[in-house]
Motif scaffolding. Structure first.
Motif, mmCIF file in Angstrom:
data_model
loop_
_atom_site.group_PDB
_atom_site.id
_atom_site.type_symbol
_atom_site.label_atom_id
_atom_site.label_comp_id
_atom_site.label_asym_id
_atom_site.label_seq_id
_atom_site.Cartn_x
_atom_site.Cartn_y
_atom_site.Cartn_z
ATOM 1 N N CYS A 144 1.775 7.887 -2.610
ATOM 2 C CA CYS A 144 0.539 7.280 -2.999
ATOM 3 C C CYS A 144 0.476 7.178 -4.253
ATOM 4 O O CYS A 144 0.237 8.596 -4.946
ATOM 5 C CB CYS A 144 -0.505 7.973 -1.952
ATOM 6 N N GLY A 201 -5.161 5.020 -4.898
ATOM 7 C CA GLY A 201 -6.013 4.931 -3.599
ATOM 8 C C GLY A 201 -6.036 5.973 -2.704
ATOM 9 O O GLY A 201 -5.477 6.987 -2.983
ATOM 10 N N PRO A 247 -5.605 1.662 4.587
ATOM 11 C CA PRO A 247 -6.266 1.862 3.345
ATOM 12 C C PRO A 247 -7.840 2.174 3.450
ATOM 13 O O PRO A 247 -8.337 1.421 4.383
ATOM 14 C CB PRO A 247 -5.871 0.610 2.376
ATOM 15 N N VAL A 254 -5.033 0.196 -2.284
ATOM 16 C CA VAL A 254 -3.857 1.423 -2.267
ATOM 17 C C VAL A 254 -2.553 0.697 -2.826
ATOM 18 O O VAL A 254 -2.238 -0.459 -2.516
ATOM 19 C CB VAL A 254 -3.567 2.095 -1.143
#
Length: 331
Positions: free
Chosen positions: A283, A286, A318, A322
């Motif tokens: 990631c 987000g 999400p 993201v």
């Protein structure tokens, strides 16, 4: 591992101190450190000798990636190749406050001559943050530069001038095959995926002195020149293969003999991973959750999950827009 089912695995980052590093990585990875030294790298998935990643949470907390691979590699990587039983990729974040050295990495054949368990280093960068006024990336030789030109520049302490250089911007992805002479400039935050290797030959170090040792860092001129591919011209950012549908932007960034790298941007649920395949999900913007077999695993910026082949595909949910990177293994 016994017969316990696997799940999306998150590992504790391994922070490294580097004279060129900054202090952004602990906060980016939602961690704290007990020193004030500059931190250049955070290894978030590693099976490198002496630096194995350790599972952060869940039933396997405390176990290392090395232990999981030794117990039953097929449960982790499926049918993917595992050179000498190692997990084949090293994932890391880099915070370059100063320039890294002009350097080069060997290919597999060259690395094997150093002994068992040594591998080449083909890699890719994704730019996460850059200063448009000061940041530069150096990747491959500028057009027309020969081996003789580079050796002359080394002697004159002007090696960077022989390299293809550009001002990077967030989102840029650069692919570097082993043998590509390169350098990371100042004020850059990067994600890197590479072969499981820690062999670097330093060719030029900006004439600086290590504040701790009061000495220049050692160079590896002969080894580096032997590995450098002087046919490797400019390496600009890749042109991603983009597909947009169902609210998800998918970008194919890199596909090579060692890894595949994709980027997903979305605010709606979408699938990551693949059945019976090993993937790592990163990631970089987000927050949200991964859903696997009815369980949910929260993620936020800086989190990295290994999806073992036994786990397969998951659903990203999400909580806000993201951006996820997905690293895959060839079979």
């Amino acid at each position: 591992m016994g017969l316990s089912p696997l799940y999306p695995l998150r590992f504790e980052p391994i922070f490294t101190t580097n004279l060129w590093g900054g202090r952004r990585l602990p906060a980016y990875l939602n961690r704290t450190v007990d020193h004030d030294d500059p931190i250049g790298e955070a290894w978030v998935l590693s099976d490198v000798d002496g630096s194995p990643s350790r599972v952060a949470d869940g039933p396997l907390a405390g176990r290392t990636l090395r232990e999981l691979m030794a117990a039953d590699p097929a449960r982790i990587v499926g049918a993917a190749k595992t050179p000498q039983g190692r997990f084949p990729l090293l994932l890391k974040f880099l915070d370059a406050r100063q320039e890294l050295s002009v350097q080069v990495h060997p290919n597999d054949e060259q690395a094997a001559k150093l002994g068992p368990g040594k591998f080449g280093k083909t890699e890719a960068w994704v730019v996460l943050d850059a200063d448009p006024a000061t940041s530069r990336l150096y990747a491959g030789f500028a057009e027309g530069v020969s081996a003789a030109d580079f050796c002359t520049a080394l002697a004159e302490k002007a090696a960077p001038k022989t390299l293809h250089a550009f001002t990077p911007k967030p989102g840029d992805c650069v692919f570097l095959e082993a043998g590509t002479v390169h350098a990371i400039g100042a004020d850059l935050l990067l994600f890197e995926v590479q072969q499981t290797s820690d062999i670097t030959y330093r060719l030029y170090d900006w004439d600086r002195v290590d504040a701790k040792t009061k000495q220049p860092r050692p160079l590896h001129i002969d080894e580096g020149l032997a590995c450098a591919d002087f046919q490797r011209g400019p390496c600009p950012p890749v042109g991603p293969a983009v597909a947009v549908g169902d609210g998800v932007r998918r970008e194919g960034l890199v596909t090579c003999a060692y890894f595949a790298l994709e980027r997903f941007t979305a605010q709606v649920p979408f699938r990551v991973g693949a059945a019976n395949r090993c993937r790592a999900v990163v990631c970089v913007k987000g927050s949200g959750e991964l859903e696997s077999r009815g369980a949910r695993y929260a993620f936020r910026t800086g989190d990295v999950f290994l999806l073992p082949a036994e786990v397969g595909a998951c659903i990203a949910l999400p909580a806000e827009p993201v951006t996820l990177l997905e690293c895959g293994l060839p079979e």
